[in-house]
Design an enzyme around this catalytic site. Sequence first.
Site, short mmCIF file in Angstrom:
data_model
loop_
_atom_site.label_atom_id
_atom_site.label_comp_id
_atom_site.label_asym_id
_atom_site.label_seq_id
_atom_site.Cartn_x
_atom_site.Cartn_y
_atom_site.Cartn_z
N SER A 1 -5.47 -4.32 -32.96
CA SER A 1 -4.06 -4.71 -33.08
C SER A 1 -3.94 -6.05 -33.78
O SER A 1 -3.03 -6.27 -34.58
CB SER A 1 -3.44 -4.81 -31.68
OG SER A 1 -3.66 -3.63 -30.95
N ILE B 1 -8.45 -3.81 -21.06
CA ILE B 1 -9.17 -3.88 -19.78
C ILE B 1 -10.62 -4.30 -19.96
O ILE B 1 -11.27 -4.72 -19.01
CB ILE B 1 -9.13 -2.54 -19.03
CG1 ILE B 1 -9.86 -1.45 -19.80
CG2 ILE B 1 -7.71 -2.11 -18.73
CD1 ILE B 1 -10.21 -0.25 -18.93
N ASP B 2 -11.14 -4.21 -21.19
CA ASP B 2 -12.58 -4.44 -21.38
C ASP B 2 -12.97 -5.91 -21.40
O ASP B 2 -14.15 -6.24 -21.36
CB ASP B 2 -13.04 -3.77 -22.69
CG ASP B 2 -12.97 -2.26 -22.61
OD1 ASP B 2 -13.15 -1.72 -21.51
OD2 ASP B 2 -12.71 -1.63 -23.64
N GLU C 1 -26.99 -2.56 -6.85
CA GLU C 1 -28.43 -2.83 -6.92
C GLU C 1 -28.87 -3.04 -8.37
O GLU C 1 -29.74 -3.87 -8.65
CB GLU C 1 -29.21 -1.66 -6.29
CG GLU C 1 -29.44 -1.85 -4.82
CD GLU C 1 -28.12 -1.82 -4.03
OE1 GLU C 1 -27.15 -1.22 -4.51
OE2 GLU C 1 -28.07 -2.43 -2.95
N GLY D 1 -5.58 -5.40 -28.52
CA GLY D 1 -6.96 -5.85 -28.67
C GLY D 1 -7.29 -6.18 -30.11
O GLY D 1 -6.40 -6.41 -30.94
N ARG E 1 -1.84 5.40 -31.72
CA ARG E 1 -2.68 4.96 -32.82
C ARG E 1 -1.95 5.28 -34.11
O ARG E 1 -1.13 6.18 -34.18
CB ARG E 1 -4.00 5.71 -32.81
CG ARG E 1 -4.79 5.38 -31.57
CD ARG E 1 -6.18 5.88 -31.69
NE ARG E 1 -6.74 5.95 -30.34
CZ ARG E 1 -7.67 6.78 -30.00
NH1 ARG E 1 -8.15 7.64 -30.89
NH2 ARG E 1 -8.15 6.78 -28.77
N LYS F 1 -32.75 -0.28 3.15
CA LYS F 1 -31.40 -0.14 2.58
C LYS F 1 -30.94 1.29 2.74
O LYS F 1 -31.68 2.23 2.43
CB LYS F 1 -31.42 -0.48 1.09
CG LYS F 1 -31.17 -1.91 0.83
CD LYS F 1 -30.61 -2.13 -0.58
CE LYS F 1 -30.42 -3.62 -0.82
NZ LYS F 1 -29.76 -3.91 -2.08
N ARG G 1 -29.16 8.85 -1.16
CA ARG G 1 -29.41 7.43 -1.26
C ARG G 1 -28.81 6.74 -2.45
O ARG G 1 -28.46 5.59 -2.40
CB ARG G 1 -30.91 7.20 -1.30
CG ARG G 1 -31.53 7.19 0.06
CD ARG G 1 -32.88 6.56 0.00
NE ARG G 1 -33.64 6.95 1.17
CZ ARG G 1 -34.33 8.07 1.29
NH1 ARG G 1 -34.40 8.90 0.26
NH2 ARG G 1 -34.96 8.35 2.40
#
Lengths: 304, 304, 304, 304
Positions: free
Chosen positions: B90, B111-112, B172, B87, B57, B198, B147
């Site tokens: 930049s 990556i987003d 889910e 991104g 940065r 489930k 669970r």
Amino acid sequence: MNAAIRAVVRKGVYHGLEVMGVYRGYHGLIRGDLKPLSLGSVGDIIHRGGTMLYTARSEEFKTEEGQEKAVKTLREHGVEGLVVIGGDGSFRGAMKLTERGIPTVGVPGTIDNDIPGTDFTIGFDTAINTVIQAIDKIRDTATSHERTYVVEVMGRDAGDIALWAGLADGAESILIPEAPYDLDEVVERLKRGNKRGKKHSIILVAEGVASGVEVGEEIRRRTGWETRVTVLGHIQRGGSPTAFDRVLASRMGAAAVDLILEGKSNQMVAIRNNQICGIPFEEAFKQKHRLDLSMYQLAGILAI
Amino acid sequence: MNAAIRAVVRKGVYHGLEVMGVYRGYHGLIRGDLKPLSLGSVGDIIHRGGTMLYTARSEEFKTEEGQEKAVKTLREHGVEGLVVIGGDGSFRGAMKLTERGIPTVGVPGTIDNDIPGTDFTIGFDTAINTVIQAIDKIRDTATSHERTYVVEVMGRDAGDIALWAGLADGAESILIPEAPYDLDEVVERLKRGNKRGKKHSIILVAEGVASGVEVGEEIRRRTGWETRVTVLGHIQRGGSPTAFDRVLASRMGAAAVDLILEGKSNQMVAIRNNQICGIPFEEAFKQKHRLDLSMYQLAGILAI
Amino acid sequence: MNAAIRAVVRKGVYHGLEVMGVYRGYHGLIRGDLKPLSLGSVGDIIHRGGTMLYTARSEEFKTEEGQEKAVKTLREHGVEGLVVIGGDGSFRGAMKLTERGIPTVGVPGTIDNDIPGTDFTIGFDTAINTVIQAIDKIRDTATSHERTYVVEVMGRDAGDIALWAGLADGAESILIPEAPYDLDEVVERLKRGNKRGKKHSIILVAEGVASGVEVGEEIRRRTGWETRVTVLGHIQRGGSPTAFDRVLASRMGAAAVDLILEGKSNQMVAIRNNQICGIPFEEAFKQKHRLDLSMYQLAGILAI
Amino acid sequence: MNAAIRAVVRKGVYHGLEVMGVYRGYHGLIRGDLKPLSLGSVGDIIHRGGTMLYTARSEEFKTEEGQEKAVKTLREHGVEGLVVIGGDGSFRGAMKLTERGIPTVGVPGTIDNDIPGTDFTIGFDTAINTVIQAIDKIRDTATSHERTYVVEVMGRDAGDIALWAGLADGAESILIPEAPYDLDEVVERLKRGNKRGKKHSIILVAEGVASGVEVGEEIRRRTGWETRVTVLGHIQRGGSPTAFDRVLASRMGAAAVDLILEGKSNQMVAIRNNQICGIPFEEAFKQKHRLDLSMYQLAGILAI
């Protein structure tokens, strides 16, 4: 686990035995949840994580009544010997059944590698490979501003996962239950590494020692550096097993059948000094699981 | 990223250009950290995660002085065009350089997947594959008592990672910044699934919505069930890139060189409707990144 | 290999030694291709496949002149001890240098696991995991018409890769140099499995026994079934090392430094019965590498 | 495939349909091998390779009698619409059923990406990632003496796998059915790369062009260099699907149900320009599958 189940079934059938599977552990044993397992029923499972027989906890089995019910189930099905795949708790349950006349043999299956009497347990090798693959990905993003990565791994009482994965991945610091730790020293190491030009540092924390999130906070507070936390959680329990684990499980499962055929009971299959053998549960439990502290020292030296 | 760097260098050299690499982004640009990149210098990097040019940065670059210094560096080295891989931030920096007379072309790498104007960014496909591989491992350990698994993934303002990974892994519930969520409904779904038999449920949380640890606590409180939390963290930023990402990066890197050669500037390479193209930064920034909500609805339907 | 190099360097520096790396093995030794290795030079390599020092064959080193040149290089650089990572051939070279007055210690690194005197070599665990991951993918495509898959793996003189991978993956037949094989029996097994309803069968062939393509042809001829062949080739040599291999390499590399410091020479580091130790090269070479035939029998039993 | 099955079932049930699964394709259809599929029956399959409904070839279905039997089965079970997941052949079969009055919709599932009318087929992304992971491992073992690696991949009529994987992995030469090739030029490239100091070269061969073993032999003959061959075979058909494939399959499966509900028939679901849509089988088959030759040229430029 599946590889061990497959080995028990096929080795058993090979020797002319009839093999049944108990679904959901002692819980299923109490409820009579048994089914015959044929050669084909364990086909195509050796590469699957988890267990085809499911698992469940059973409070009832901890009571005398529960144990009686389990014995009754086994007698009704004419079961002459029981192979129990699991950890400490499962084996203590097996000892109870033996007291009630059911021959039992244990196969050590737990990712924590914390069962005394055996050098390795089934699942451990897979778990540490999962951990190092995760850390490898972190290593790839060396950025100058985000220096410190804290990774929390499993291990409530045993630091084996943290130690092996840390040694395998060159972690700068490894916090395990078996060794005292000093955050000041951890921070000192970080600063030393930083001075030497290290682009990033990885701190591995066994969950039994501290929470990764808290360790991250504390390091941030003391260094002023950005600290990123990863909590691997149940990822470590799954995944297709490694070759080592499949081979170990196959050999241990087959050895369990051999022990049963030899009339042995109240024993656990173990691997010691690279040899598969059987040892009495009692002997195993007399010891404490010990992690190899020389590896801990080595990890410290190699991550200077 | 490395695949994009390789493409820029080799495509450039192919067209007779001299190509230099700027190390550590704008920070390095200010400090004059440039080196010529030959064909061989980008060999054997296409399969490596991270970036061979490092990142950093730069607070200084946000100032006029910093930008002037950067321009000076570029002029001194005779740079006639700059390709910026990164991104939003930049690209805004690139626009500043263009204002000062340096032709710039952007390549969307984050990556987003949160850059407006392009359907996909470099790194997104790799990140979601990392996430689903992690969740696949969790799936393997279906136990009756544990669970609910909460997995926190990246995405401060954009829910793309959570949505794609959640759809790909049959989560889910998926909590993303783009859609309101209601923990009551999440719990309702869990109970409904539980009733249907489930064995386990996975809830994906984008970090911009809530902390995975907090969501886990809350669900445990409301259901009384054991809830396990995984925070994937920077694992998502690394790893060897997928085929899709490498191909996308190669094509985008090459397209950036084409745009430079065509005399274009202040543009971003994008993939839209499966076509590589160039669009002005300003047009891109006029839009807002939008995630495909029909996929969100589909995820809800398929995880009934 | 990289993990072993890292361990040698860092353990050496820890003990106050100056460590140099020889690039391209004996070839580089003859040419004087040595460079000092600092702590930082071996950073971020533990997870990389291959070796940062490269490898090369050297015909010249097989001659007296070549060996003299190598010794001269070592003396000129003031080298007081040499750690050789490699296989049989490398160790025989090391013995030649010892005869000429250079203390040498060997670290067994070869994917074939064919070095006598040690239970495991560095690289073996990674190779078998690569093989089983490949076979796992084949398992997924069970189609009724494409029944038989032949996979050729490495192993010219040693069947360890085929045996371990075959046991770990439930291969129906495993052809290794250490055991006679009979294609009639292989075909018999296939037909028996087919009758029992097996959806597919996998035959593992060590390259030293036969070519996978030929075995495939022959089975097709004898059964009339479609047979698919995979030749894994050099895929088996690469890939990020497993945890087991990284830990083994770290421990062995460190042990090599210990041996040097203890004034030992002409020795090889080994792991025997799960203990790291040093054994004289001569003792190792007196033995023959033996694979555990009980595992071969077990594989046969479990793949009924 | 499983992700598509899951999507058809759950989207169908969501809209109040009753959904049945046909086991073993047209073979099973003729034999009446249908079973109702509930929500739960497609749980925990999204991450599994292969197909839970199995596949089989059917010679009988190519006859009028076979087709009549299939129609009879469908009528007996009251089936009002059929979703066919597969390739060219499967869709031609579907058209026969439509002629006989059964509404059909196709979902393109084949790793070869060779179905006209859609940019991508389900399975392709998984296959190319399998290929590049294999080649990445080969890249790791750069040795100076073993320079050339030939990798044979699938693709009888379509070079998509070879092209994408080759571009993604920086292969030096890519031999595909869609472009003429000249071994002299391949060898020329190898020699040029060698002169430039390239440590290794990878040549990707689609099986439809030539056998990898033969190409390897020929290159060895012409260059005198050691050449290593890998034949990936059916590894490419398996493995846990990538995120892209799971999302594509989920969307396509759901879209197939939408088309059925809209009363469409004789159509194939496709993704074109990043949009899911339906196109008549006939329109699809009028075209030829075309691979993007600009990518082929780009691969050549980037692997200078």
